[in-house]
Design a protein around this motif. Structure first.
Motif, mmCIF file in Angstrom:
data_model
loop_
_atom_site.group_PDB
_atom_site.id
_atom_site.type_symbol
_atom_site.label_atom_id
_atom_site.label_comp_id
_atom_site.label_asym_id
_atom_site.label_seq_id
_atom_site.Cartn_x
_atom_site.Cartn_y
_atom_site.Cartn_z
ATOM 1 N N GLU A 52 0.806 -1.223 0.000
ATOM 2 C CA GLU A 52 0.000 0.000 0.000
ATOM 3 C C GLU A 52 0.843 1.279 0.000
ATOM 4 O O GLU A 52 0.341 2.368 0.282
ATOM 5 N N ALA A 53 2.132 1.175 -0.334
ATOM 6 C CA ALA A 53 2.995 2.362 -0.342
ATOM 7 C C ALA A 53 2.694 3.245 -1.548
ATOM 8 O O ALA A 53 2.415 2.756 -2.645
ATOM 9 N N ASP A 54 2.764 4.560 -1.344
ATOM 10 C CA ASP A 54 2.615 5.515 -2.442
ATOM 11 C C ASP A 54 3.934 5.704 -3.192
ATOM 12 O O ASP A 54 3.939 5.980 -4.389
ATOM 13 N N LEU A 55 5.037 5.587 -2.460
ATOM 14 C CA LEU A 55 6.369 5.735 -3.041
ATOM 15 C C LEU A 55 7.232 4.579 -2.564
ATOM 16 O O LEU A 55 7.425 4.394 -1.362
ATOM 17 N N VAL A 56 7.724 3.789 -3.516
ATOM 18 C CA VAL A 56 8.609 2.663 -3.202
ATOM 19 C C VAL A 56 9.999 3.033 -3.690
ATOM 20 O O VAL A 56 10.226 3.190 -4.889
ATOM 21 N N LEU A 57 10.919 3.191 -2.755
ATOM 22 C CA LEU A 57 12.258 3.666 -3.085
ATOM 23 C C LEU A 57 13.262 2.534 -2.864
ATOM 24 O O LEU A 57 13.425 2.054 -1.740
ATOM 25 N N ARG A 105 13.874 8.335 -10.811
ATOM 26 C CA ARG A 105 15.261 8.116 -10.397
ATOM 27 C C ARG A 105 15.682 9.267 -9.493
ATOM 28 O O ARG A 105 15.480 10.439 -9.820
ATOM 29 N N ILE A 106 16.261 8.900 -8.362
ATOM 30 C CA ILE A 106 16.678 9.873 -7.354
ATOM 31 C C ILE A 106 18.169 9.684 -7.111
ATOM 32 O O ILE A 106 18.608 8.593 -6.745
ATOM 33 N N GLN A 116 21.116 18.431 3.691
ATOM 34 C CA GLN A 116 21.939 19.307 2.861
ATOM 35 C C GLN A 116 22.336 18.639 1.547
ATOM 36 O O GLN A 116 23.372 18.965 0.968
ATOM 37 N N SER A 117 21.517 17.727 1.057
ATOM 38 C CA SER A 117 21.857 17.016 -0.172
ATOM 39 C C SER A 117 21.647 17.881 -1.409
ATOM 40 O O SER A 117 20.788 18.757 -1.445
ATOM 41 N N MET A 118 22.448 17.622 -2.436
ATOM 42 C CA MET A 118 22.137 18.064 -3.793
ATOM 43 C C MET A 118 21.548 16.848 -4.482
ATOM 44 O O MET A 118 22.259 15.895 -4.796
ATOM 45 N N THR A 119 20.235 16.838 -4.660
ATOM 46 C CA THR A 119 19.536 15.666 -5.170
ATOM 47 C C THR A 119 19.095 15.889 -6.609
ATOM 48 O O THR A 119 18.426 16.877 -6.916
ATOM 49 N N ILE A 120 19.471 14.961 -7.477
ATOM 50 C CA ILE A 120 19.125 15.024 -8.894
ATOM 51 C C ILE A 120 17.913 14.126 -9.125
ATOM 52 O O ILE A 120 17.859 13.002 -8.618
ATOM 53 N N LEU A 121 16.959 14.617 -9.907
ATOM 54 C CA LEU A 121 15.712 13.890 -10.137
ATOM 55 C C LEU A 121 15.420 13.790 -11.632
ATOM 56 O O LEU A 121 15.664 14.732 -12.389
#
Length: 249
Positions: A52-57, A105-106, A116-121
């Protein structure tokens, strides 16, 4: 990386810790997370985690992505996300034989645990509402940048691998400080705060590294002597080669 992301999410305000479930085969790692965030859910069952997860990472090594996907069943509405380098959105869709699945993709870096991440999406089949929601979640853990998927490998070298190169510089600066008579804890504080200050100057102003270097390098001064030594030693070339090696690894 999975633990760092879980910690970052749990520290934020958008996703309460009791809405987060972490699956890991290591009981020790799960116990450590649970001790830090008592309301966070932990399990050894990947299927239980995604129910039932909305986001599976998926925060596993690239060669484990397909085996993990084969043991879970996603809910119809779930966004499938991965932090694995080199595994494309198309690959993820093929692994589950669902070409229309919403894929994300994360690519964060380890500073996500300190918000303090620089996160690319990047992603496939995301609605504007989903993009906005994902951006909000990860902006709480630093800052985000959406890019076309073909730019991801280069951006990964700059931001996700790049944080290690920053640490390498700081380690070298600390060692230099120790050799010059500064205690280690003072040396790393001096170097790290200087790096943080330099980053803030670039992020908060319309400027360029060369301009900021020139401001410090007075004629005949101390700094220009050090800058010239870095150039003689091939410092810039080494950084560029390291980034390109990480991109094509």
């Amino acid at each position: 990386m999975g633990g760092a992301i879980a910690r970052g999410m749990a520290k934020g305000t958008i996703l309460p810790a009791d809405n987060i479930t972490v699956s890991n085969p290591s009981q020790g790692k799960l116990d450590k997370l649970k001790a830090e965030f008592p309301s966070l859910h932990i399990t050894h069952s990947n299927q239980q985690a995604v129910k039932e997860a909305d986001l599976v990472l998926l925060a596993v090594k690239p060669w484990l992505i397909e085996p993990v996907l084969k043991e879970i069943t996603l809910s119809e509405h779930a966004i499938l996300a991965s932090v694995a380098a080199g595994i494309s959105c198309e690959d993820l869709a093929k692994f589950i034989n669902q070409p229309e699945r919403t894929i994300l993709r994360i690519i964060p870096n380890t500073a996500i645990s300190e918000l303090q991440s620089m996160t690319i999406l990047t992603g496939h089949h995301l609605t504007e509402e989903q993009r906005h929601g994902i951006t909000e979640i990860f902006n709480e853990m630093g800052t985000t940048l959406w890019l076309p998927e073909e730019k991801i490998s280069a951006a990964t070298a700059l931001a996700s691998c790049g944080i290690a190169y920053v640490f390498k510089y700081l380690q070298a600066a600390m060692q230099a400080g120790i050799e010059m008579g500064i205690y280690p804890q003072d040396a790393i504080r001096l170097a790290a705060q200087s790096a943080k200050g330099a980053a803030e100057i670039l992020l908060n102003n319309d400027t360029h590294p060369s301009l900021e270097i020139d401001k410090v390098c007075t004629p005949g001064g101390l700094t220009i002597k050090g800058i010239n030594e870095l150039d003689h030693a091939g410092f810039s070339s080494a950084i560029i080669k390291a980034m390109k090696a990480s991109q094509h690894a």
